[in-house]
Design a protein around this motif. Structure first.
Motif, PDB file in Angstrom:
ATOM      1  N   PRO A  57       9.780   2.292   1.867  1.00 38.27           N
ATOM      2  CA  PRO A  57      10.893   3.236   2.022  1.00 38.27           C
ATOM      3  C   PRO A  57      11.007   4.137   0.786  1.00 38.27           C
ATOM      4  CG  PRO A  57      11.735   1.060   1.439  1.00 38.27           C
ATOM      5  CD  PRO A  57      10.246   0.928   1.549  1.00 38.27           C
ATOM      6  N   ASN A 239      13.775  -4.628  -8.630  1.00 36.55           N
ATOM      7  CA  ASN A 239      13.283  -4.536  -7.254  1.00 36.55           C
ATOM      8  C   ASN A 239      13.363  -3.062  -6.870  1.00 36.55           C
ATOM      9  OD1 ASN A 239      12.604  -4.968  -4.585  1.00 36.55           O
ATOM     10  ND2 ASN A 239      14.562  -5.872  -4.008  1.00 36.55           N
ATOM     11  N   SER A 240      12.208  -2.414  -6.794  1.00 38.44           N
ATOM     12  CA  SER A 240      12.191  -0.947  -6.667  1.00 38.44           C
ATOM     13  C   SER A 240      12.729  -0.407  -5.350  1.00 38.44           C
ATOM     14  CB  SER A 240      10.762  -0.420  -6.831  1.00 38.44           C
ATOM     15  OG  SER A 240      10.130  -0.996  -7.927  1.00 38.44           O
ATOM     16  N   TYR A 241      12.652  -1.214  -4.293  1.00 38.00           N
ATOM     17  CA  TYR A 241      12.957  -0.688  -2.955  1.00 38.00           C
ATOM     18  C   TYR A 241      14.052  -1.512  -2.281  1.00 38.00           C
ATOM     19  CZ  TYR A 241       8.285   1.281  -3.708  1.00 38.00           C
ATOM     20  OH  TYR A 241       7.197   1.917  -4.224  1.00 38.00           O
ATOM     21  N   PRO A 242      15.291  -1.437  -2.765  1.00 36.81           N
ATOM     22  CA  PRO A 242      16.312  -2.337  -2.229  1.00 36.81           C
ATOM     23  C   PRO A 242      16.777  -1.999  -0.811  1.00 36.81           C
ATOM     24  CG  PRO A 242      17.281  -0.839  -3.838  1.00 36.81           C
ATOM     25  CD  PRO A 242      15.801  -0.589  -3.851  1.00 36.81           C
TER      26      PRO A 242
END
Lengths: 352, 352
Positions: A57, A239-242
């Motif tokens: 995402p 966490n890069s893509y929460p």
């Protein structure tokens, strides 16, 4: 105990309300909105490009940042999106509260604050609310490592106005002030407009309550570029893509459907005020609520008694076995029909 | 610098690969699966009860825990679900690495490990891989605060077998050993079967690669009840509901579609092996890959040169400007058509 067990983190987790999985139960214990999400969100999810979910995402949920920035007259650099406002708040505690001085928040407030302080080893000091559960702004004047105010406050349902928030900010120029506005849409002042004036102000909100999207985990924060870029760096270190693509899709559509939003929020507020009136008629003391729940106590019945009685009759409300509030119930505002059932049960209990 | 800025966390975030938003670009830089998610996941998402998204999701993603437990002959008490395996790994570092002794991991491995150590203030020591990028198990014999091994390793693509993992476990009974199996489904030994034998073993996996669900953020861990209950307590102290209802729905349907899973994984492996052969024919040294990507270097062209050349021609691969691997490229395995284009471009570059 084996050697490796000695290095496990010893922590007492936050305990959420019961989540009974039974359609017959009336669930007034999790402050969920009784209405479904916006039809626009439904349409967007129906049209979700499932075949493209093999792709990561957008890491910062940019389309939603842009919509929210525009909504509040800010830029995307003033907006942060996370996996529910719990995620946003936890990352904010990590990002902003690194002083050795204690952070300050009310003794009666969202019960996750001390959990995050324990997890992140942040020193804190509780400032007791008064006998009417009101927050005293002067308690937040002494030197500190940060301030967190839920406005409206939970589980008390009470709100403070603009003067109060400005007073807190004017007396706290050396620390970050977080205003947690999880319930703000149900009729109170939002401090988002102050973000451009106070560089040390972070305002957090959520789509879980007023936007009926608790199931999709969407939280956000508004703040100065300095605060938001720090928050983003902490997020990118964790966490890069929460936010997944489905949540982002639903959130964008929901955010743009102002009409449905206003309509359901006003409906909840109307039901809330009618229910409060009925409960007062039954002898309850009910706090003036600016949220989607009521905080109430009765002179003749203990909160635990009422809680158990309602539970036996299929209505779940929230009871906190905690000092100062252990004779109060937190009752989520449901549909008119659900509140009618609640009031009938309470009438039966109280007037026999 | 104002006073409040002094207490902001000073941190250098993990920098992910470019995410160009352009349909014409061939994106071989994020290790995404080139195939769409299982049709069963698509069907489940189409049937998602959007009207019920006003409710919080299942806090532990129980339906998925049950499916995964059954798949591996474990119980749900052995399974943990998170918002992508980055979330699972970050929580695990927090939960398990609280020793003053350094944790050990290879010098060349997933670049998020040092980021989490910095964020969580965990001491660590890098164990250099050998000149062929192989991990030496003896490096992990000395006393330590924990061990993390990505198997297969990234970005090297190389895997080690059961004997290697057992050797690491037999020499590390006093610390938690994490085996990060993000790429395990593309053809190597999974240590999940060892979870019932070694109480201090945690195995992490993800639906982002082999299940084509990077866009939905689904990660998991398998371990003893002791490890999993500690991990759950940390999760519940941070963010109780990491997985939204849509992600849970898609994950359950995908997990149960074994046929599609096997089919797409085998297809990726076949394309990988054919591409590796072509690249070797062009003079590339290509590591033996057990993943969905290739790690390759060429004697006559620098990795940076090739990276720029491919980029200019619309093919994005990953180049790490880091010691020891700065002459290598990490190339995600795409469709046959995408790899054909890649090979054509490289043939043109190399054979003129």
């Amino acid at each position: 105990m084996s050697e490796w067990e000695k290095n496990l983190l010893d922590i007492a987790p936050y305990v959420a309300g019961e989540q009974p999985d039974n359609d017959k139960i009336i669930k007034l214990n999790a402050n969920e909105n009784p209405y479904p999400p916006s039809p626009a969100a439904e349409k967007a999810l129906r049209e979700l490009k499932v075949g493209e979910l093999n792709k990561y995402p957008d890491a910062n949920a940019m389309p939603l940042m842009e919509i929210l920035a525009k909504m509040h007259g800010l830029t995307p650099a003033n907006v942060f999106i996370g996996n529910g406002s719990d995620d946003v708040l936890a990352l904010s505690f990590r990002a902003f509260f690194n002083s050795k001085k204690p952070i300050l928040y009310p003794d009666i407030t969202y019960s996750f604050y001390p959990v995050w302080c324990d997890l992140l080893k942040i020193p804190y000091k509780l400032c007791p609310v008064d006998e009417n559960f009101r927050i005293n702004s002067e308690d937040y004047y002494p030197e500190n490592g940060g301030v967190v105010i839920a406005n409206p406050n939970a589980p008390t349902s009470i709100t403070e106005g603009k003067d109060f928030i400005v007073d807190i900010l004017e007396h706290n120029k050396d620390c970050v002030v977080i205003i947690d506005e999880a319930y703000v849409d149900f009729g109170t002042y939002s401090a988002v407009e102050l973000v451009s004036k106070y560089e040390n102000l972070l305002v957090t909100q959520t789509f879980s309550k007023s936007r009926s999207l608790a199931g999709m985990r969407i939280g956000m924060a508004f703040g100065s570029e300095k605060l938001i870029s720090c928050l983003r760096a902490v997020k990118d270190s964790y966490n890069s893509y929460p936010l997944d693509t489905a949540a982002l899709t639903a959130a964008c559509a929901s955010a743009e459907d102002e009409v449905y939003f206003r309509h359901t929020v006003l409906k909840v507020m109307q039901t809330r005020d009618e229910t409060a009136q009925t409960l007062r008629g039954l002898g309850f003391k009910v706090m003036d609520s600016a949220t989607n729940f009521l905080f109430a106590t009765h002179p003749d019945y203990t909160a635990e008694e009422i809680f158990m009685y309602l539970r036996e009759n299929g209505v779940f409300v929230r009871y906190f076995k905690k000092p100062r509030i252990d004779n109060y119930l937190r009752i989520t505002v449901g549909t008119d029909e659900q509140m009618k059932r609640l009031c009938e049960l309470l009438t039966k209990l109280i007037t026999g």
